[in-house]
Design a protein around this motif. Sequence first.
Motif, PDB file in Angstrom:
ATOM      1  N   ARG A  32       0.842  -1.211   0.000  1.00 38.79           N
ATOM      2  CA  ARG A  32       0.000   0.000   0.000  1.00 38.79           C
ATOM      3  C   ARG A  32       0.872   1.254   0.000  1.00 38.79           C
ATOM      4  O   ARG A  32       0.632   2.201  -0.759  1.00 38.79           O
ATOM      5  CB  ARG A  32      -0.913   0.020   1.234  1.00 38.79           C
ATOM      6  CG  ARG A  32      -2.175  -0.825   1.100  1.00 38.79           C
ATOM      7  CD  ARG A  32      -3.202  -0.439   2.167  1.00 38.79           C
ATOM      8  NE  ARG A  32      -2.687  -0.543   3.527  1.00 38.79           N
ATOM      9  CZ  ARG A  32      -2.644  -1.681   4.242  1.00 38.79           C
ATOM     10  NH1 ARG A  32      -3.114  -2.809   3.721  1.00 38.79           N
ATOM     11  NH2 ARG A  32      -2.156  -1.693   5.460  1.00 38.79           N
ATOM     12  N   ALA A  33       1.901   1.251   0.835  1.00 36.93           N
ATOM     13  CA  ALA A  33       2.785   2.425   0.907  1.00 36.93           C
ATOM     14  C   ALA A  33       3.491   2.634  -0.431  1.00 36.93           C
ATOM     15  O   ALA A  33       3.647   3.777  -0.898  1.00 36.93           O
ATOM     16  CB  ALA A  33       3.806   2.259   2.039  1.00 36.93           C
ATOM     17  N   LEU A  34       3.892   1.539  -1.053  1.00 34.11           N
ATOM     18  CA  LEU A  34       4.575   1.654  -2.352  1.00 34.11           C
ATOM     19  C   LEU A  34       3.646   2.211  -3.428  1.00 34.11           C
ATOM     20  O   LEU A  34       4.055   3.032  -4.260  1.00 34.11           O
ATOM     21  CB  LEU A  34       5.105   0.280  -2.795  1.00 34.11           C
ATOM     22  CG  LEU A  34       6.455  -0.125  -2.171  1.00 34.11           C
ATOM     23  CD1 LEU A  34       6.780  -1.575  -2.513  1.00 34.11           C
ATOM     24  CD2 LEU A  34       7.571   0.799  -2.645  1.00 34.11           C
ATOM     25  N   ALA A  35       2.388   1.772  -3.393  1.00 33.36           N
ATOM     26  CA  ALA A  35       1.424   2.275  -4.383  1.00 33.36           C
ATOM     27  C   ALA A  35       1.240   3.783  -4.199  1.00 33.36           C
ATOM     28  O   ALA A  35       1.192   4.550  -5.181  1.00 33.36           O
ATOM     29  CB  ALA A  35       0.093   1.534  -4.233  1.00 33.36           C
ATOM     30  N   THR A  36       1.173   4.231  -2.941  1.00 32.31           N
ATOM     31  CA  THR A  36       1.019   5.673  -2.677  1.00 32.31           C
ATOM     32  C   THR A  36       2.249   6.444  -3.157  1.00 32.31           C
ATOM     33  O   THR A  36       2.132   7.518  -3.764  1.00 32.31           O
ATOM     34  CB  THR A  36       0.825   5.919  -1.155  1.00 32.31           C
ATOM     35  OG1 THR A  36      -0.183   5.028  -0.691  1.00 32.31           O
ATOM     36  CG2 THR A  36       0.430   7.340  -0.856  1.00 32.31           C
ATOM     37  N   ALA A  37       3.427   5.880  -2.876  1.00 31.48           N
ATOM     38  CA  ALA A  37       4.658   6.552  -3.300  1.00 31.48           C
ATOM     39  C   ALA A  37       4.718   6.633  -4.825  1.00 31.48           C
ATOM     40  O   ALA A  37       5.050   7.683  -5.390  1.00 31.48           O
ATOM     41  CB  ALA A  37       5.878   5.816  -2.745  1.00 31.48           C
ATOM     42  N   ARG A  38       4.382   5.541  -5.498  1.00 29.70           N
ATOM     43  CA  ARG A  38       4.427   5.524  -6.977  1.00 29.70           C
ATOM     44  C   ARG A  38       3.478   6.576  -7.550  1.00 29.70           C
ATOM     45  O   ARG A  38       3.788   7.271  -8.509  1.00 29.70           O
ATOM     46  CB  ARG A  38       4.032   4.133  -7.515  1.00 29.70           C
ATOM     47  CG  ARG A  38       5.009   3.025  -7.249  1.00 29.70           C
ATOM     48  CD  ARG A  38       6.126   2.966  -8.226  1.00 29.70           C
ATOM     49  NE  ARG A  38       5.728   3.297  -9.588  1.00 29.70           N
ATOM     50  CZ  ARG A  38       6.505   3.171 -10.631  1.00 29.70           C
ATOM     51  NH1 ARG A  38       7.726   2.726 -10.491  1.00 29.70           N
ATOM     52  NH2 ARG A  38       6.097   3.494 -11.833  1.00 29.70           N
ATOM     53  N   GLU A  39       2.304   6.659  -6.945  1.00 26.26           N
ATOM     54  CA  GLU A  39       1.321   7.643  -7.399  1.00 26.26           C
ATOM     55  C   GLU A  39       1.878   9.071  -7.209  1.00 26.26           C
ATOM     56  O   GLU A  39       1.728   9.933  -8.074  1.00 26.26           O
ATOM     57  CB  GLU A  39       0.009   7.448  -6.604  1.00 26.26           C
ATOM     58  CG  GLU A  39      -1.101   8.419  -6.930  1.00 26.26           C
ATOM     59  CD  GLU A  39      -1.397   8.518  -8.440  1.00 26.26           C
ATOM     60  OE1 GLU A  39      -1.170   7.532  -9.174  1.00 26.26           O
ATOM     61  OE2 GLU A  39      -1.828   9.621  -8.872  1.00 26.26           O
ATOM     62  N   HIS A  40       2.542   9.276  -6.069  1.00 28.78           N
ATOM     63  CA  HIS A  40       3.150  10.592  -5.816  1.00 28.78           C
ATOM     64  C   HIS A  40       4.235  10.889  -6.855  1.00 28.78           C
ATOM     65  O   HIS A  40       4.315  12.010  -7.373  1.00 28.78           O
ATOM     66  CB  HIS A  40       3.729  10.641  -4.393  1.00 28.78           C
ATOM     67  CG  HIS A  40       4.558  11.860  -4.152  1.00 28.78           C
ATOM     68  ND1 HIS A  40       4.004  13.105  -3.900  1.00 28.78           N
ATOM     69  CD2 HIS A  40       5.900  12.063  -4.197  1.00 28.78           C
ATOM     70  CE1 HIS A  40       4.967  14.004  -3.775  1.00 28.78           C
ATOM     71  NE2 HIS A  40       6.123  13.397  -3.946  1.00 28.78           N
ATOM     72  N   PHE A  41       5.075   9.904  -7.154  1.00 28.58           N
ATOM     73  CA  PHE A  41       6.134  10.142  -8.154  1.00 28.58           C
ATOM     74  C   PHE A  41       5.505  10.524  -9.502  1.00 28.58           C
ATOM     75  O   PHE A  41       5.992  11.393 -10.213  1.00 28.58           O
ATOM     76  CB  PHE A  41       7.015   8.888  -8.330  1.00 28.58           C
ATOM     77  CG  PHE A  41       7.824   8.522  -7.106  1.00 28.58           C
ATOM     78  CD1 PHE A  41       8.361   9.507  -6.277  1.00 28.58           C
ATOM     79  CD2 PHE A  41       8.049   7.191  -6.771  1.00 28.58           C
ATOM     80  CE1 PHE A  41       9.102   9.180  -5.152  1.00 28.58           C
ATOM     81  CE2 PHE A  41       8.791   6.853  -5.651  1.00 28.58           C
ATOM     82  CZ  PHE A  41       9.311   7.842  -4.832  1.00 28.58           C
TER      83      PHE A  41
END
Length: 364
Positions: free
Chosen positions: A139-148
């Motif tokens: 979940r955290a990775l998906a949020t980070a990817r979306e932010h990038f």
Amino acid sequence: MDAAHFIRSLQSASLSPFLGVPCSVFTDLINRLGADAQSEHYICTSEGEAMGLAGGFALAGRLPVVYMQNDGFGNAVNPLTSLQLLYRLPALLLISWRGEPGLKDAPQHRVMGSALPGLLERLQVPQRILEDGSEALDRALATAREHFRAASTPFAFIIRKNYFAAGEKIAAADASGLSPRLDYIRLLVEAAGHDDIILGATGFSGRELQQYTEHRGRFYMMGSMGCLPALGLGLACSQPRRTLFVLDGDGALLMKLGSLATIGHYRPANLVHVLFDNQAYESTGGQPTVSGGTDFCSVARACGYPLQEKVSSPSQFQTLLAALPGKAKPLFIHVRVRCGTPAGLPRPEQSAEHMRDELMSFLS
Ligand SMILES: Cc1ncc(C[n+]2csc(CCOP(=O)(O)OP(=O)(O)O)c2C)c(N)n1
């Protein structure tokens, strides 16, 4: 969290390479990165440098992962604000949470431990405190990817102390025939005059000096990694009649190598700079430094130290210490040591203010 799984998850999200400066929280992670030939990994000399390196990877279209201790976050702030945030270059920051409020930790982490989340917020770096388990990580990775994708700037994962398993200390590279640092520290403290000052750096040189020797003029600088030679220069200039010994580590010296140029420029005639080079960040788990490729005596010479000595045995060191009064200074001594410290080396019981008061009353 299993470090191998963590690495695979980040790589599957196209995050790579990994780079940074060690913290003991990342021992297992860094061990795995070092052991896995498939993982691209760079050990850096400072967190600021790591951010610069990450900027280069980001310009090449990659999504780098920068690990650092929160103590080192301070070094990263300058490039974070005027490189990554200015040019909008992404990076995933893994920041260990030493000194998390409410948990016991070494005193040098207290201020940054409570300030970290607020600092990230003020700098407009979105953050997640990573919870355990692979679903939380995904979940955290998906949020980070979306932010990038949306903002193209750094995103921070705050990593608690026990997030990764403790991890074995990395076995040091072949150091047969070399003696441990403490043998030399004991000789130095014996040879030092009563009025001299002996400073120990962040890492094991300071902790061993504090724990295993007695000298009224000793001082252990717990945090502010890399700043000891500069602190020594300030003291040496103010106390010209005392000999001042700086006991440094290779990781700490590499972090602020510019201090050699400053000392070489001002040339305090009472400063002896002793580098204990074990080619490792030993106190954070024994991760290798890049010091194997650096000829420190040549660097000190080029920076203006009038004399440099290379030492590889305690008896050689003893002979040098006996001849110290006649030697030109600032003197640089490169001592190649092996890793190893007495089992159970504790952290000092005295507070930082107490250590300050002891040194100041000795000096007055
Ligand atoms: C700015 C900063 N980055 C990282 C750390 C974490 N840290 C503490 S000691 C240390 C290793 C020091 O290595 P070295 O100077 O070679 O001494 P040794 O541990 O080998 O005695 C590191 C990376 C820190 N305290 N401060």
